[in-house]
Design a protein around this motif. Sequence first.
Motif, PDB file in Angstrom:
ATOM      1  N   MET A   6       0.834  -1.208   0.000  1.00  0.00           N
ATOM      2  CA  MET A   6       0.000   0.000   0.000  1.00  0.00           C
ATOM      3  C   MET A   6       0.868   1.258   0.000  1.00  0.00           C
ATOM      4  O   MET A   6       0.644   2.175  -0.791  1.00  0.00           O
ATOM      5  CB  MET A   6      -0.924   0.026   1.220  1.00  0.00           C
ATOM      6  N   ILE A   7       1.847   1.295   0.882  1.00  0.00           N
ATOM      7  CA  ILE A   7       2.701   2.472   1.000  1.00  0.00           C
ATOM      8  C   ILE A   7       3.476   2.695  -0.301  1.00  0.00           C
ATOM      9  O   ILE A   7       3.617   3.821  -0.776  1.00  0.00           O
ATOM     10  CB  ILE A   7       3.655   2.344   2.215  1.00  0.00           C
ATOM     11  N   GLY A   8       3.967   1.613  -0.897  1.00  0.00           N
ATOM     12  CA  GLY A   8       4.682   1.725  -2.172  1.00  0.00           C
ATOM     13  C   GLY A   8       3.806   2.292  -3.273  1.00  0.00           C
ATOM     14  O   GLY A   8       4.249   3.129  -4.072  1.00  0.00           O
ATOM     15  N   LYS A   9       2.559   1.845  -3.326  1.00  0.00           N
ATOM     16  CA  LYS A   9       1.639   2.350  -4.352  1.00  0.00           C
ATOM     17  C   LYS A   9       1.307   3.827  -4.114  1.00  0.00           C
ATOM     18  O   LYS A   9       1.236   4.607  -5.064  1.00  0.00           O
ATOM     19  CB  LYS A   9       0.369   1.510  -4.395  1.00  0.00           C
ATOM     20  N   VAL A  10       1.094   4.202  -2.850  1.00  0.00           N
ATOM     21  CA  VAL A  10       0.835   5.612  -2.544  1.00  0.00           C
ATOM     22  C   VAL A  10       2.049   6.447  -2.944  1.00  0.00           C
ATOM     23  O   VAL A  10       1.909   7.505  -3.562  1.00  0.00           O
ATOM     24  CB  VAL A  10       0.493   5.814  -1.046  1.00  0.00           C
ATOM     25  N   ARG A  11       3.229   5.981  -2.607  1.00  0.00           N
ATOM     26  CA  ARG A  11       4.463   6.712  -2.949  1.00  0.00           C
ATOM     27  C   ARG A  11       4.552   6.939  -4.456  1.00  0.00           C
ATOM     28  O   ARG A  11       4.846   8.051  -4.912  1.00  0.00           O
ATOM     29  CB  ARG A  11       5.681   5.929  -2.454  1.00  0.00           C
ATOM     30  N   THR A  12       4.281   5.906  -5.229  1.00  0.00           N
ATOM     31  CA  THR A  12       4.353   6.015  -6.688  1.00  0.00           C
ATOM     32  C   THR A  12       3.274   6.953  -7.227  1.00  0.00           C
ATOM     33  O   THR A  12       3.569   7.869  -8.004  1.00  0.00           O
ATOM     34  CB  THR A  12       4.215   4.619  -7.330  1.00  0.00           C
ATOM     35  N   SER A  19       9.407   6.396   1.381  1.00  0.00           N
ATOM     36  CA  SER A  19       8.335   5.654   2.047  1.00  0.00           C
ATOM     37  C   SER A  19       7.822   6.375   3.282  1.00  0.00           C
ATOM     38  O   SER A  19       6.644   6.266   3.625  1.00  0.00           O
ATOM     39  CB  SER A  19       8.826   4.256   2.432  1.00  0.00           C
ATOM     40  N   GLY A  20       8.696   7.122   3.960  1.00  0.00           N
ATOM     41  CA  GLY A  20       8.265   7.867   5.145  1.00  0.00           C
ATOM     42  C   GLY A  20       7.192   8.892   4.801  1.00  0.00           C
ATOM     43  O   GLY A  20       6.200   9.035   5.513  1.00  0.00           O
ATOM     44  N   ALA A  21       7.392   9.596   3.687  1.00  0.00           N
ATOM     45  CA  ALA A  21       6.398  10.581   3.248  1.00  0.00           C
ATOM     46  C   ALA A  21       5.093   9.889   2.853  1.00  0.00           C
ATOM     47  O   ALA A  21       3.998  10.385   3.151  1.00  0.00           O
ATOM     48  CB  ALA A  21       6.944  11.396   2.076  1.00  0.00           C
ATOM     49  N   ALA A  22       5.198   8.736   2.213  1.00  0.00           N
ATOM     50  CA  ALA A  22       4.005   7.992   1.819  1.00  0.00           C
ATOM     51  C   ALA A  22       3.265   7.465   3.050  1.00  0.00           C
ATOM     52  O   ALA A  22       2.035   7.477   3.096  1.00  0.00           O
ATOM     53  CB  ALA A  22       4.380   6.837   0.895  1.00  0.00           C
ATOM     54  N   GLU A  23       4.009   7.038   4.058  1.00  0.00           N
ATOM     55  CA  GLU A  23       3.411   6.568   5.309  1.00  0.00           C
ATOM     56  C   GLU A  23       2.663   7.711   6.001  1.00  0.00           C
ATOM     57  O   GLU A  23       1.525   7.541   6.440  1.00  0.00           O
ATOM     58  CB  GLU A  23       4.499   6.018   6.233  1.00  0.00           C
ATOM     59  N   ARG A  97      -3.461  16.083  -3.482  1.00  0.00           N
ATOM     60  CA  ARG A  97      -2.807  15.140  -4.395  1.00  0.00           C
ATOM     61  C   ARG A  97      -2.543  13.815  -3.675  1.00  0.00           C
ATOM     62  O   ARG A  97      -2.797  12.742  -4.205  1.00  0.00           O
ATOM     63  CB  ARG A  97      -1.498  15.746  -4.925  1.00  0.00           C
ATOM     64  N   GLU A  98      -2.055  13.911  -2.451  1.00  0.00           N
ATOM     65  CA  GLU A  98      -1.781  12.714  -1.660  1.00  0.00           C
ATOM     66  C   GLU A  98      -3.077  11.974  -1.311  1.00  0.00           C
ATOM     67  O   GLU A  98      -3.125  10.744  -1.359  1.00  0.00           O
ATOM     68  CB  GLU A  98      -0.999  13.081  -0.401  1.00  0.00           C
ATOM     69  N   ALA A  99      -4.117  12.724  -0.993  1.00  0.00           N
ATOM     70  CA  ALA A  99      -5.404  12.103  -0.663  1.00  0.00           C
ATOM     71  C   ALA A  99      -5.942  11.321  -1.855  1.00  0.00           C
ATOM     72  O   ALA A  99      -6.440  10.200  -1.694  1.00  0.00           O
ATOM     73  CB  ALA A  99      -6.412  13.155  -0.218  1.00  0.00           C
ATOM     74  N   ALA A 100      -5.843  11.885  -3.052  1.00  0.00           N
ATOM     75  CA  ALA A 100      -6.314  11.178  -4.244  1.00  0.00           C
ATOM     76  C   ALA A 100      -5.539   9.873  -4.438  1.00  0.00           C
ATOM     77  O   ALA A 100      -6.128   8.838  -4.777  1.00  0.00           O
ATOM     78  CB  ALA A 100      -6.182  12.079  -5.476  1.00  0.00           C
TER      79      ALA A 100
END
Length: 141
Positions: A6-12, A19-23, A97-100
């Motif tokens: 999940m975190i990897g997909k959000v990061r991408t 990964s910290g920012a995605a987390e 953008r992150e929420a989307a």
Amino acid sequence: MHHDEMIGKVRTLAALPDSGAAERATRAVVCTLSERLPSGLARHVAAQLPPDLAAAMRRAAEEAGGDPGHAGERFGLAAFAGRIADRAGTDEDTALREAAAVLEVLDAALAPELTERMAGALPSDIRELLPVERAAGEGGE
């Protein structure tokens, strides 16, 4: 879906640097989403998340209105973005953008009927952050 996936997909999807920012983004979105959704629905969503994200979502739901019948706080896109930005330590445009990205990953991770219920519980302005096929759905406030 597993936590790291999940975190990897959000990061991408959100083009985040690490990964910290995605987390941070993912936690900020699930916590804010949990405040907006009826508590029972938030608990159902949490049940389908990896344990640490589920725990964060449950805590936020309890803090927002604890009892199982709580209808969720009523707020629109501006407040949604502001809360996410505060939690993630970013600005509101980045928060949107992150929420989307997080909502797209949740759409893939959750059972389809649950994502439909979640979309139906959101107002149209927040629902616009969902993937196109969900955003077009009926419901909301």
